[in-house]
Design a protein around this motif. Sequence first.
Motif, short mmCIF file in Angstrom:
data_model
loop_
_atom_site.label_atom_id
_atom_site.label_comp_id
_atom_site.label_asym_id
_atom_site.label_seq_id
_atom_site.Cartn_x
_atom_site.Cartn_y
_atom_site.Cartn_z
N ARG A 37 -18.73 12.33 16.74
CA ARG A 37 -19.97 13.11 16.92
C ARG A 37 -19.75 14.58 16.57
O ARG A 37 -20.63 15.21 15.98
N ASN A 66 -22.52 8.57 11.20
CA ASN A 66 -23.52 7.97 12.07
C ASN A 66 -23.33 6.45 12.14
O ASN A 66 -23.43 5.86 13.22
N TYR A 99 -30.06 2.93 14.93
CA TYR A 99 -29.56 4.03 14.11
C TYR A 99 -28.48 3.60 13.13
O TYR A 99 -28.21 4.31 12.16
N ILE A 119 -29.80 12.55 13.66
CA ILE A 119 -28.37 12.25 13.80
C ILE A 119 -27.65 13.41 14.48
O ILE A 119 -26.85 13.21 15.41
#
Length: 252
Positions: A37, A66, A99, A119
């Motif tokens: 992340r 992602n 996602y 994102i």
Amino acid sequence: MADSSSASSANQPERGLAALKQHVIEHKISCGLWALRLLAMLFTLFYFIPLFGNPYNIYYKVLICNSAINALRLHQRMPPIQFTSAFFAELSMEDSFHYLFYASVFLYASPIALVLLPIFLFALLHFASYSLTLLDCLGQNRMWAWRLMISLVEFQSGNILRFIAMIEIILLPISIFLVFSGRAGLLTPFIYYHFLSLRLKSRRNPYTRNVFYEIRNAISAVAAKPSVPAIIRRLLTYFLQVVQVMEPVRQQ
């Protein structure tokens, strides 16, 4: 007294770099998600502020990050793969699957800056949340400046999630314009329509569903005004009929 104080200090969990190292060893996937992340956020910033590398390549690196994040989340949350209708029904309700699907929609289209914002913001929310866990390993009285910034992000989490929901909805008409501009394939709006339908079914995140109803009700109110020209009213009515198919879940 000395024995009791030493016993109480022995019962307290260790804090510091050793505790952080032990936590990382015991929670490899969660710490790996935290690092991915951070990487996704950095790549997004480098895309908007092209100080390093080619922005075109960095855009697709964000999508790949992602995909890796959400694949790992599915690994954490879902049981082993089963080729049954119940398993795939459960899979379709997971935000991580949504996602993972989202990245695949835009992986073969030209870069669109707006696509990266959900994102980035989801990565920011989860990064901030897990950063508190890591800071607690170092000690609860350490790094107050970082804790303050994390608290500000968590305080605004509701507004951030509403903003993400707004972007998710806005990207549907944008994907249609991308087809006419030659920046996306003919199937992109149809695939994205399916993604948005999945988001409306989300069990853990009602924000897309709530914002969708707010927008639909606002358009319905505009279409009902007598001052609106007939052709615009017909277009709005047709649009409402189309989006009505995307309402499998009623707002609670």
